[in-house]
Design an enzyme around this catalytic site. Structure first.
Site, mmCIF file in Angstrom:
data_model
loop_
_atom_site.group_PDB
_atom_site.id
_atom_site.type_symbol
_atom_site.label_atom_id
_atom_site.label_comp_id
_atom_site.label_asym_id
_atom_site.label_seq_id
_atom_site.Cartn_x
_atom_site.Cartn_y
_atom_site.Cartn_z
ATOM 1 N N SER A 80 83.838 42.591 -23.516
ATOM 2 C CA SER A 80 82.956 43.765 -23.609
ATOM 3 C C SER A 80 81.651 43.547 -22.855
ATOM 4 O O SER A 80 80.788 44.425 -22.825
ATOM 5 C CB SER A 80 82.677 44.110 -25.073
ATOM 6 O OG SER A 80 82.177 42.989 -25.772
ATOM 7 N N ASN A 102 80.400 39.385 -36.154
ATOM 8 C CA ASN A 102 80.576 40.650 -36.883
ATOM 9 C C ASN A 102 79.266 41.178 -37.454
ATOM 10 O O ASN A 102 78.944 42.358 -37.303
ATOM 11 C CB ASN A 102 81.596 40.481 -38.008
ATOM 12 C CG ASN A 102 82.954 40.050 -37.487
ATOM 13 O OD1 ASN A 102 83.157 39.992 -36.270
ATOM 14 N ND2 ASN A 102 83.879 39.751 -38.382
ATOM 15 N N THR A 145 72.414 91.378 -29.898
ATOM 16 C CA THR A 145 73.449 90.783 -30.750
ATOM 17 C C THR A 145 74.756 91.175 -30.081
ATOM 18 O O THR A 145 74.837 92.253 -29.468
ATOM 19 C CB THR A 145 73.413 91.324 -32.198
ATOM 20 O OG1 THR A 145 73.684 92.727 -32.173
ATOM 21 C CG2 THR A 145 72.060 91.090 -32.867
ATOM 22 N N HIS A 146 75.740 90.301 -30.138
ATOM 23 C CA HIS A 146 77.024 90.523 -29.444
ATOM 24 C C HIS A 146 76.813 90.784 -27.954
ATOM 25 O O HIS A 146 77.613 91.463 -27.327
ATOM 26 C CB HIS A 146 77.796 91.702 -30.048
ATOM 27 C CG HIS A 146 77.891 91.663 -31.539
ATOM 28 N ND1 HIS A 146 78.956 91.080 -32.210
ATOM 29 C CD2 HIS A 146 77.039 92.086 -32.505
ATOM 30 C CE1 HIS A 146 78.766 91.182 -33.512
ATOM 31 N NE2 HIS A 146 77.599 91.776 -33.727
ATOM 32 N N SER A 188 74.842 76.734 -2.301
ATOM 33 C CA SER A 188 76.287 76.639 -2.094
ATOM 34 C C SER A 188 76.545 76.122 -0.692
ATOM 35 O O SER A 188 75.819 76.453 0.238
ATOM 36 C CB SER A 188 76.912 78.025 -2.268
ATOM 37 O OG SER A 188 78.153 78.071 -1.595
ATOM 38 N N LYS A 231 73.243 81.705 -2.066
ATOM 39 C CA LYS A 231 73.324 81.274 -3.454
ATOM 40 C C LYS A 231 72.172 80.392 -3.918
ATOM 41 O O LYS A 231 71.642 79.582 -3.171
ATOM 42 C CB LYS A 231 74.640 80.508 -3.693
ATOM 43 C CG LYS A 231 75.848 81.395 -3.534
ATOM 44 C CD LYS A 231 76.108 82.223 -4.767
ATOM 45 C CE LYS A 231 76.975 81.421 -5.682
ATOM 46 N NZ LYS A 231 77.459 82.163 -6.799
ATOM 47 N N ASN A 234 72.088 78.550 -7.420
ATOM 48 C CA ASN A 234 72.868 78.388 -8.657
ATOM 49 C C ASN A 234 72.112 77.593 -9.715
ATOM 50 O O ASN A 234 71.449 76.610 -9.398
ATOM 51 C CB ASN A 234 74.189 77.682 -8.348
ATOM 52 C CG ASN A 234 75.068 78.504 -7.416
ATOM 53 O OD1 ASN A 234 75.049 79.737 -7.466
ATOM 54 N ND2 ASN A 234 75.804 77.819 -6.553
ATOM 55 N N GLU A 256 73.993 74.646 -16.125
ATOM 56 C CA GLU A 256 75.447 74.563 -16.287
ATOM 57 C C GLU A 256 75.845 73.150 -16.721
ATOM 58 O O GLU A 256 76.751 72.963 -17.530
ATOM 59 C CB GLU A 256 76.149 74.959 -14.995
ATOM 60 C CG GLU A 256 75.976 76.442 -14.675
ATOM 61 C CD GLU A 256 76.376 76.761 -13.250
ATOM 62 O OE1 GLU A 256 77.578 76.798 -12.971
ATOM 63 O OE2 GLU A 256 75.490 76.975 -12.407
ATOM 64 N N TYR A 312 85.688 43.927 -40.583
ATOM 65 C CA TYR A 312 85.675 44.040 -39.128
ATOM 66 C C TYR A 312 87.074 44.049 -38.525
ATOM 67 O O TYR A 312 87.937 43.255 -38.905
ATOM 68 C CB TYR A 312 84.864 42.890 -38.494
ATOM 69 C CG TYR A 312 84.773 43.039 -36.998
ATOM 70 C CD1 TYR A 312 83.795 43.837 -36.414
ATOM 71 C CD2 TYR A 312 85.713 42.423 -36.156
ATOM 72 C CE1 TYR A 312 83.730 44.015 -35.037
ATOM 73 C CE2 TYR A 312 85.661 42.599 -34.779
ATOM 74 C CZ TYR A 312 84.670 43.399 -34.227
ATOM 75 O OH TYR A 312 84.616 43.591 -32.876
ATOM 76 N N GLN A 342 84.831 47.500 -31.438
ATOM 77 C CA GLN A 342 84.204 47.279 -30.135
ATOM 78 C C GLN A 342 84.176 48.585 -29.323
ATOM 79 O O GLN A 342 83.367 48.733 -28.406
ATOM 80 C CB GLN A 342 84.975 46.191 -29.377
ATOM 81 C CG GLN A 342 84.428 45.864 -28.012
ATOM 82 C CD GLN A 342 84.990 44.561 -27.470
ATOM 83 O OE1 GLN A 342 84.621 43.483 -27.918
ATOM 84 N NE2 GLN A 342 85.909 44.654 -26.520
ATOM 85 N N LYS A 389 80.910 51.425 -28.550
ATOM 86 C CA LYS A 389 79.696 51.338 -27.729
ATOM 87 C C LYS A 389 79.635 52.238 -26.506
ATOM 88 O O LYS A 389 78.586 52.819 -26.211
ATOM 89 C CB LYS A 389 79.480 49.894 -27.288
ATOM 90 C CG LYS A 389 79.054 49.012 -28.438
ATOM 91 C CD LYS A 389 78.991 47.558 -28.052
ATOM 92 C CE LYS A 389 79.140 46.704 -29.281
ATOM 93 N NZ LYS A 389 80.453 46.879 -29.977
HETATM 94 N N1 ARG Z 1 82.287 42.315 -28.805
HETATM 95 C C1 ARG Z 1 82.535 42.502 -30.189
HETATM 96 C C2 ARG Z 1 82.224 43.944 -30.624
HETATM 97 O O1 ARG Z 1 81.650 44.623 -29.875
HETATM 98 C C3 ARG Z 1 81.690 41.579 -30.985
HETATM 99 C C4 ARG Z 1 82.249 41.211 -32.303
HETATM 100 C C5 ARG Z 1 83.439 40.352 -32.139
HETATM 101 N N2 ARG Z 1 83.916 39.881 -33.363
HETATM 102 C C6 ARG Z 1 85.092 39.286 -33.504
HETATM 103 N N3 ARG Z 1 85.450 38.897 -34.678
HETATM 104 N N4 ARG Z 1 85.875 39.137 -32.481
HETATM 105 O O2 ARG Z 1 82.605 44.393 -31.668
#
Ligand code: ARG
Length: 458
Positions: free
Chosen positions: A23, A110, A155-156, A277, A283, A285, A290, A317, A322, A325
């Site tokens: 990650s 964790n 309205t509407h 455009s 144009k 825009n 949007e 956990y 993961q 994020k």
């Molecule tokens: N990269 C992991 C996450 O975002 C960190 C926690 C990992 N924990 C584990 N027991 N492998 O959740």
């Protein structure tokens, strides 16, 4: 240095599995909160006698250096760096030697990642809260500036009753004010410390969690370690907040888009926030608006994505977490640009005052005409019907209500007197609605006053 969990393994990780599992590609942006959490944790370990004060200092000095490397973008991610936590610890051990190996005592990634994400979100919340306030300030300024402007209220999407343009615009101020309230509320629950929960069972080294929380500026500590390592409610709440905010902003965007069309011509988006455009030279825009409207799908999608990830997970956990994020980061990135753009669009909005008032049709005064009959003693249900007949008659004759002859009115009912003409005044119609929260000038000025008070609160 090998993997942090390599001891029980003898085989190698499949290359694709490694890519799938890592990650670091996105969670590196947690570096500041990860380092902040680790520094506080090192101090807590020293306080409970697990490491010496000197060791804690070495660790903190090392962490400072790691942070500086990240800040100056000189930190080099190594192939073995699975996530931000392992990357920071790996670099720390290169800088301060084996003492780095003591930092993770009693801690798990964790409780670490749950802490990092909360700290990170808290700092982002402050910035986003300010950006929302700036949009509100732009709304208030434009509303104050255009206080005299009359427009048809819809309205509407059908003309309904006359409104002050400022009253319409201020309606978005109050939506955003509720968003502020929701943000402040979720901030309280986000400000809770999971650190000290370990992998799931708690910390066996006598860590003082209350003082850890205080050091990290968090308002409270979690009560159950199993819950603490899996709780992502604060992220769901944040994404729900962002989703509701998006719904508000996209409504505002839609009003402005449709009113900037040639058919309405009520306003014009400044060139700074419009695009042309590649094919049609004429144009201009409203792309900014949007995109504001379009981001809604994406943001609400991230809320749904997280809720689906959380649904039906076994206790404590699981690596599924993961996945919490990237959606979060994407929403923060989107809003960080979007909110200042919305602010700019409003601040530079060009209002076509004449066009707005010229587009008022007499029919928006039909309610006032019914109210006139009520004042002449006709029960409202009946007066509603009589005015309906007058509208129908005016349509049959192809004239506006104002030009419908008195005898036509009196043919419908004798309750119509010569003074029915007195209702044909858009301004008087709106000024009559002088309740608190109404569109009368005095009421709208009262709104300004309350709005300013809201903006002054931090
Ligand atoms: N990269 C992991 C996450 O975002 C960190 C926690 C990992 N924990 C584990 N027991 N492998 O959740």
């Amino acid at each position: 240095m090998g993997k942090l969990w390599g001891g029980r393994f003898s085989g190698v990780t499949d290359e694709l599995m490694k890519r799938f599992n890592d990650s670091i590609g996105f969670d590196h942006r947690l570096f500041r909160s990860d380092i902040q959490g680790s520094a506080a944790y090192a101090a807590a370990l020293a306080e409970s006698g697990v490491i010496t004060q000197q060791e804690a200092e070495m660790i903190r000095d090392g962490l400072d250096k790691v942070r500086l490397e990240f800040e100056s973008e000189s930190f080099e991610i190594q192939p073995g760096d699975e996530d931000i936590h392992t990357a920071v610890e790996r670099r720390l051990s290169e800088l301060v030697g084996p003492v780095a190996g003591k930092l993770h005592t009693g801690r798990s990634r964790n409780d670490q990642v749950a802490t990092d994400t909360r700290l990170y979100l808290l700092s982002e919340i402050s910035k986003l809260g300010l950006a929302v306030k700036q949009v509100q300030a732009a709304i208030l300024t434009q509303s104050e500036h255009h206080i005299g402007v009359v427009m048809p209220g819809y309205t509407h999407l059908q003309q309904a009753q006359p409104l002050l343009f400022s009253h319409w615009l201020m309606s978005y101020f109050w939506k955003l004010e509720r968003d502020n309230g929701r943000l402040a509320d979720l901030k309280k629950r986000t400000s809770t410390l999971p650190l000290g929960s370990g992998a799931l069972a708690g910390n066996p080294f006598g860590i003082d969690r209350a003082s850890l929380a205080e050091k990290l500026g968090l308002a409270g500590i979690t009560e159950n370690s199993v819950d603490a390592v899996s709780d992502r409610d604060f992220l769901a709440e944040f994404l729900a907040w962002a989703s509701i905010l998006q719904v508000h902003l996209s409504g505002l965007a839609e009003d402005l888009i449709i009113w900037s069309s040639r058919e309405f011509g009520f306003l014009q988006i400044d060139e700074a926030y419009a695009t042309g455009s590649s094919l049609m030279p004429q144009k201009r825009n409203p792309d900014s608006l949007e995109l504001v409207r379009g981001k809604t799908g994406r943001v609400v999608g991230h809320l749904f994505g997280l809720l689906m990830t959380l649904k039906g997970l076994p206790s404590s956990y699981n690596k599924d977490l993961q996945e919490d994020k990237e959606g979060l980061f994407d929403v923060i990135d989107s809003l960080s640009v979007e909110l200042p753009v919305v602010e700019g669009v409003i601040r530079t909005l060009n209002v076509n005052v004449e066009r707005m008032s010229a587009s008022l049709d007499d029919s928006v005064l039909a309610t006032d005409m019914a109210d006139y009959l009520v004042r002449n003693g006709v029960p409202f249900r009946r007066s509603h019907e009589l005015v309906g007949k007058a509208v129908k008659r005016s349509e049959q004759l192809g004239v506006s209500l104002r030009d419908l002859p008195l005898r036509e009115y009196q043919h419908i009912d004798n309750a119509f007197g010569e003074d029915v003409n007195g209702i044909f005044d858009f301004r008087a119609s709106l000024e009559a609605r002088d309740v608190r929260g109404g569109t009368a000038t005095a009421s709208v000025r009262e709104q300004f006053h309350r709005a300013r008070e809201c903006l002054e609160q931090t």
